[in-house]
Scaffold this active site. Sequence first.
Site, PDB file in Angstrom:
ATOM      1  N   GLY A 181       0.790  -1.231   0.000  1.00 23.17           N
ATOM      2  CA  GLY A 181       0.000   0.000   0.000  1.00 23.17           C
ATOM      3  C   GLY A 181       0.818   1.275   0.000  1.00 23.17           C
ATOM      4  O   GLY A 181       0.327   2.320   0.435  1.00 23.17           O
ATOM      5  N   SER A 182       2.041   1.224  -0.523  1.00 23.71           N
ATOM      6  CA  SER A 182       2.824   2.467  -0.533  1.00 23.71           C
ATOM      7  C   SER A 182       2.211   3.482  -1.505  1.00 23.71           C
ATOM      8  O   SER A 182       2.287   4.689  -1.265  1.00 23.71           O
ATOM      9  CB  SER A 182       4.289   2.198  -0.860  1.00 23.71           C
ATOM     10  OG  SER A 182       4.446   1.766  -2.183  1.00 23.71           O
ATOM     11  N   ASN A 183       1.600   3.010  -2.576  1.00 23.46           N
ATOM     12  CA  ASN A 183       0.908   3.943  -3.477  1.00 23.46           C
ATOM     13  C   ASN A 183      -0.338   4.527  -2.818  1.00 23.46           C
ATOM     14  O   ASN A 183      -0.655   5.709  -2.997  1.00 23.46           O
ATOM     15  CB  ASN A 183       0.550   3.246  -4.785  1.00 23.46           C
ATOM     16  CG  ASN A 183       1.735   3.171  -5.730  1.00 23.46           C
ATOM     17  OD1 ASN A 183       2.142   4.175  -6.292  1.00 23.46           O
ATOM     18  ND2 ASN A 183       2.309   1.988  -5.885  1.00 23.46           N
ATOM     19  N   ARG A 217     -15.096 -17.895  -7.774  1.00 19.53           N
ATOM     20  CA  ARG A 217     -14.678 -16.590  -8.250  1.00 19.53           C
ATOM     21  C   ARG A 217     -15.901 -15.675  -8.453  1.00 19.53           C
ATOM     22  O   ARG A 217     -15.871 -14.491  -8.157  1.00 19.53           O
ATOM     23  CB  ARG A 217     -13.917 -16.792  -9.566  1.00 19.53           C
ATOM     24  CG  ARG A 217     -13.505 -15.560 -10.289  1.00 19.53           C
ATOM     25  CD  ARG A 217     -12.319 -14.907  -9.619  1.00 19.53           C
ATOM     26  NE  ARG A 217     -12.364 -13.479  -9.810  1.00 19.53           N
ATOM     27  CZ  ARG A 217     -11.301 -12.717  -9.992  1.00 19.53           C
ATOM     28  NH1 ARG A 217     -10.104 -13.219  -9.968  1.00 19.53           N
ATOM     29  NH2 ARG A 217     -11.435 -11.426 -10.163  1.00 19.53           N
ATOM     30  N   MET A 226      -4.206  -6.786  -6.861  1.00 21.74           N
ATOM     31  CA  MET A 226      -3.544  -7.809  -7.678  1.00 21.74           C
ATOM     32  C   MET A 226      -4.499  -8.802  -8.352  1.00 21.74           C
ATOM     33  O   MET A 226      -4.060  -9.853  -8.813  1.00 21.74           O
ATOM     34  CB  MET A 226      -2.500  -8.553  -6.845  1.00 21.74           C
ATOM     35  CG  MET A 226      -1.403  -7.635  -6.280  1.00 21.74           C
ATOM     36  SD  MET A 226      -0.651  -6.520  -7.502  1.00 21.74           S
ATOM     37  CE  MET A 226       0.494  -7.662  -8.263  1.00 21.74           C
ATOM     38  N   ARG A 227      -5.773  -8.471  -8.406  1.00 13.94           N
ATOM     39  CA  ARG A 227      -6.703  -9.383  -9.095  1.00 13.94           C
ATOM     40  C   ARG A 227      -7.365  -8.677 -10.257  1.00 13.94           C
ATOM     41  O   ARG A 227      -7.610  -7.474 -10.192  1.00 13.94           O
ATOM     42  CB  ARG A 227      -7.785  -9.872  -8.138  1.00 13.94           C
ATOM     43  CG  ARG A 227      -7.199 -10.704  -7.056  1.00 13.94           C
ATOM     44  CD  ARG A 227      -8.228 -11.290  -6.139  1.00 13.94           C
ATOM     45  NE  ARG A 227      -7.512 -11.846  -5.024  1.00 13.94           N
ATOM     46  CZ  ARG A 227      -6.841 -12.988  -5.058  1.00 13.94           C
ATOM     47  NH1 ARG A 227      -6.834 -13.733  -6.146  1.00 13.94           N
ATOM     48  NH2 ARG A 227      -6.163 -13.400  -4.009  1.00 13.94           N
ATOM     49  N   LEU A 236     -10.422  -7.586 -12.414  1.00 10.46           N
ATOM     50  CA  LEU A 236     -11.853  -7.392 -12.204  1.00 10.46           C
ATOM     51  C   LEU A 236     -12.577  -8.111 -13.335  1.00 10.46           C
ATOM     52  O   LEU A 236     -12.053  -8.175 -14.454  1.00 10.46           O
ATOM     53  CB  LEU A 236     -12.179  -5.911 -12.253  1.00 10.46           C
ATOM     54  CG  LEU A 236     -11.523  -5.091 -11.143  1.00 10.46           C
ATOM     55  CD1 LEU A 236     -11.669  -3.606 -11.425  1.00 10.46           C
ATOM     56  CD2 LEU A 236     -12.147  -5.424  -9.792  1.00 10.46           C
ATOM     57  N   HIS A 260       0.487   0.752 -13.102  1.00 13.33           N
ATOM     58  CA  HIS A 260       1.227  -0.444 -13.506  1.00 13.33           C
ATOM     59  C   HIS A 260       2.703  -0.082 -13.677  1.00 13.33           C
ATOM     60  O   HIS A 260       3.013   0.946 -14.291  1.00 13.33           O
ATOM     61  CB  HIS A 260       0.663  -1.011 -14.813  1.00 13.33           C
ATOM     62  CG  HIS A 260       1.350  -2.266 -15.238  1.00 13.33           C
ATOM     63  ND1 HIS A 260       1.122  -3.476 -14.603  1.00 13.33           N
ATOM     64  CD2 HIS A 260       2.281  -2.500 -16.191  1.00 13.33           C
ATOM     65  CE1 HIS A 260       1.889  -4.408 -15.161  1.00 13.33           C
ATOM     66  NE2 HIS A 260       2.590  -3.834 -16.126  1.00 13.33           N
ATOM     67  N   GLU A 294      -9.803  -5.402 -20.363  1.00 14.04           N
ATOM     68  CA  GLU A 294      -8.552  -6.160 -20.536  1.00 14.04           C
ATOM     69  C   GLU A 294      -7.600  -5.857 -19.387  1.00 14.04           C
ATOM     70  O   GLU A 294      -7.743  -4.866 -18.697  1.00 14.04           O
ATOM     71  CB  GLU A 294      -7.872  -5.770 -21.860  1.00 14.04           C
ATOM     72  CG  GLU A 294      -8.746  -5.862 -23.079  1.00 14.04           C
ATOM     73  CD  GLU A 294      -9.254  -7.274 -23.326  1.00 14.04           C
ATOM     74  OE1 GLU A 294      -8.477  -8.224 -23.128  1.00 14.04           O
ATOM     75  OE2 GLU A 294     -10.427  -7.421 -23.718  1.00 14.04           O
TER      76      GLU A 294
HETATM   77  C1  GRF Z   1       3.189  -1.299  -7.554  1.00 13.04           C
HETATM   78  O1  GRF Z   1       4.399  -1.539  -8.201  1.00 13.04           O
HETATM   79  C2  GRF Z   1       2.081  -1.138  -8.558  1.00 13.04           C
HETATM   80  O2  GRF Z   1       2.500  -0.518  -9.739  1.00 13.04           O
HETATM   81  C3  GRF Z   1       1.700  -2.565  -8.825  1.00 13.04           C
HETATM   82  O3  GRF Z   1       1.784  -3.185  -7.581  1.00 13.04           O
HETATM   83  C4  GRF Z   1       2.724  -2.509  -6.755  1.00 13.04           C
HETATM   84  C5  GRF Z   1       2.032  -2.134  -5.485  1.00 13.04           C
HETATM   85  O4  GRF Z   1       2.892  -1.548  -4.534  1.00 13.04           O
HETATM   86  N1  GRF Z   1       0.406  -2.629  -9.482  1.00 13.04           N
HETATM   87  P1  GRF Z   1       2.269  -0.876  -3.227  1.00 13.04           P
HETATM   88  O5  GRF Z   1       1.354  -1.907  -2.576  1.00 13.04           O
HETATM   89  O6  GRF Z   1       1.543   0.363  -3.618  1.00 13.04           O
HETATM   90  O7  GRF Z   1       3.455  -0.561  -2.337  1.00 13.04           O
END
Ligand code: GRF
Length: 204
Positions: free
Chosen positions: A12-14, A65, A90-91, A93, A109, A143
């Site tokens: 969750g750093s983003n 699913r 990471m899934r 939709l 991404h 996609e």
């Molecule tokens: C990031 O590299 C993002 O681009 C990818 O997954 C990673 C998530 O990192 N989709 P974080 O959980 O935000 O630290």
Amino acid sequence: MKRIAVLASGNGSNFQAIIERVRDGAIPGRIIRLITDNPGAYAIERAGRAGIEVRVIDFRSFDSRSDYDRVLEQAMDETRADLFVLAGYMRLLNDKTAAKFAGKMINIHPSLLPSFAGLHAQRQAIEYGVKVAGCTVHFVDEEMDSGPIIIQRVVDVAETDDEDSLAQKIMIHEHQALPYAVQLFCEDRLRINGRQVQILKDAE
Ligand code: GRF
């Protein structure tokens, strides 16, 4: 003020980067909920510290699913969010959910799309031998890692780089690009025309 919901599966750093830009006023919005498929996600701690509600929908607790997809879509609906941000969610939709929230859901991404979609984008870049890499923020469509591009940021790949060092370099840019895209959305400055995204100078 736009209502923002964030979907994240891991560190969750983003997500944290968005929290900080909301806090300092750069993003004219409110993060109303974190939705995660992973009860062990560190993003949950981050939400707790920031006073953001969390909805955990544990993927592994579902028999199918399609059950998971239905509950997720309901949870997304309930937020009544203006914007859904996939920040390391990471899934995939399913098509129905992607279509339902088209134009109001964005993803980050860690590659220069359309190169290296899917998992381990940084590893793919190293293995391919590219000289530049980067990250892409884009609207989500049906996609994987597709959809109209909002922002891309480029980094040089050094001969000494490996997957980890490249991921770190790219991450610095992710933490700027994603909050900035959220800001532009919240300022009503994004217009989608087919595959093109126009960034308006000022909100109309
Ligand atoms: C990031 O590299 C993002 O681009 C990818 O997954 C990673 C998530 O990192 N989709 P974080 O959980 O935000 O630290």
